[in-house]
Write an enzyme that holds these catalytic residues in place. Sequence first.
Site, PDB file in Angstrom:
ATOM      1  N   SER A 167      33.496  40.793  50.980  1.00 30.01           N
ATOM      2  CA  SER A 167      32.822  41.577  52.022  1.00 30.01           C
ATOM      3  C   SER A 167      31.603  40.892  52.621  1.00 30.01           C
ATOM      4  O   SER A 167      30.990  41.443  53.548  1.00 30.01           O
ATOM      5  CB  SER A 167      32.421  42.951  51.472  1.00 30.01           C
ATOM      6  OG  SER A 167      33.547  43.786  51.375  1.00 30.01           O
TER       7      SER A 167
ATOM      8  N   LYS B 179      31.641  40.710  56.293  1.00 33.71           N
ATOM      9  CA  LYS B 179      31.104  41.740  57.188  1.00 33.71           C
ATOM     10  C   LYS B 179      29.758  41.341  57.784  1.00 33.71           C
ATOM     11  O   LYS B 179      29.310  41.965  58.759  1.00 33.71           O
ATOM     12  CB  LYS B 179      30.987  43.067  56.448  1.00 33.71           C
ATOM     13  CG  LYS B 179      32.338  43.643  56.007  1.00 33.71           C
ATOM     14  CD  LYS B 179      32.182  45.019  55.402  1.00 33.71           C
ATOM     15  CE  LYS B 179      33.515  45.603  54.955  1.00 33.71           C
ATOM     16  NZ  LYS B 179      33.953  45.116  53.641  1.00 33.71           N
TER      17      LYS B 179
ATOM     18  N   SER C  27      29.668  49.182  53.339  1.00 35.92           N
ATOM     19  CA  SER C  27      30.676  48.123  53.293  1.00 35.92           C
ATOM     20  C   SER C  27      32.052  48.658  53.665  1.00 35.92           C
ATOM     21  O   SER C  27      33.075  48.310  53.065  1.00 35.92           O
ATOM     22  CB  SER C  27      30.723  47.472  51.901  1.00 35.92           C
ATOM     23  OG  SER C  27      31.340  46.202  51.962  1.00 35.92           O
TER      24      SER C  27
ATOM     25  N   LYS D  12      23.789  41.487  52.087  1.00 37.49           N
ATOM     26  CA  LYS D  12      25.151  42.025  51.943  1.00 37.49           C
ATOM     27  C   LYS D  12      25.758  41.609  50.609  1.00 37.49           C
ATOM     28  O   LYS D  12      25.560  40.491  50.142  1.00 37.49           O
ATOM     29  CB  LYS D  12      26.035  41.508  53.089  1.00 37.49           C
ATOM     30  CG  LYS D  12      27.416  42.170  53.146  1.00 37.49           C
ATOM     31  CD  LYS D  12      27.321  43.597  53.618  1.00 37.49           C
ATOM     32  CE  LYS D  12      28.650  44.340  53.474  1.00 37.49           C
ATOM     33  NZ  LYS D  12      28.979  44.668  52.059  1.00 37.49           N
TER      34      LYS D  12
END
Length: 373
Positions: A51, A54, A111, A213
């Site tokens: 992720s 992202k 997320s 993140k």
Amino acid sequence: MLMLVASTAQAVSALIPAPPQIAARAYLVMDADTGHVIAADREDERFPPASLTKMMTSYVVEYEIAKGNIALEDMVLVSEKAWRTGGSRMFIQEGTQVSVDDLLHGVIIQSGNDASVALAEHIAGSERAFADLMNQHARLLGMENTHFVNATGLPAEDHYSTAIDLAILGKALINEFPQHYALYSQKYFTYNNIRQPNRNKLLWRDDSVDGIKTGHTDEAGYCLVASAVRDDMRLVSVVMGSSSEEVRAQESQKLLSYGFRYYRTHALYEAGQVLRDEKVWAGSRDQIRLGVAENLAVTVPRGQTDQLEASIELDKVIKAPVASGDVLGQVQITLQGERVASVPLVALEAVPEGGLFKRIWHAILLFFIGLIG
């Protein structure tokens, strides 16, 4: 060459220990202002980013907002594909309309894979087309070993990135779109009456941490790109492929603590600051002001700023016409004889050509004093 800052030859170098041992496949800690890599291992090797992908999804969204192509208030129709996307979710419903603002919160804080696909389809028409946009932005940012196949980071062949590339992306998120960056420090977001926490444990443990993140798949392991600010210094750390949520938080904390403890960002010159007045030939004026186009800072070990030396390498002859911003030399910054920065020396103002008589007279002078052929 002109010496701008005197050196201190007798200064004693600060003692810098080796970086800490980090339990991860790859790691890095970088000064977000200068781009200087303080410590790293396997930072150029390709790994699945999970992720962390992202970060690029949100970067593209923020870029499109900045360009005026979309707005936070725009409503996005949720497709069946977005609704059905598995993994971590924001829990949007097929056929409903959700604002870009809420979806961006869902991508960054929760997320949400579903939110990522919804935004990708809204911007590019399909997730595949959006991935092409992601790759174009990656190339523009200098992410040389990154390739995206989707907007989520769900496992896919030929979907990879590196620690250094993700640090470059984190730096861009912070510096290019500061108006959106506060989202990355938000601890909770509630949508559809479902309250979810940000998975970045450091937001609760360290007040200096404000992003960025997390990521996890079985293939990628536990990953985290973190950023923190202390004493006017911002660092970005990257940990890829650690064994648990707790480990990725602990190892990121080690990297940030090491960078802050032993290094500092030292501001040297501001954009537009006059560093030198130089003679200009055949111009409407005889002097031109020279400086740097962007703020110049360097990353140095603590206790060694008094050993920095700055020098100018100037073109031999400056002849009009000169446009503002023309590169006329280089500013070199060295520490103990090693170059730590080199940036263009530019004209801070325009100097048009002088009159015909002056141009002829200066050409004669230049010829006779041997400065040109």
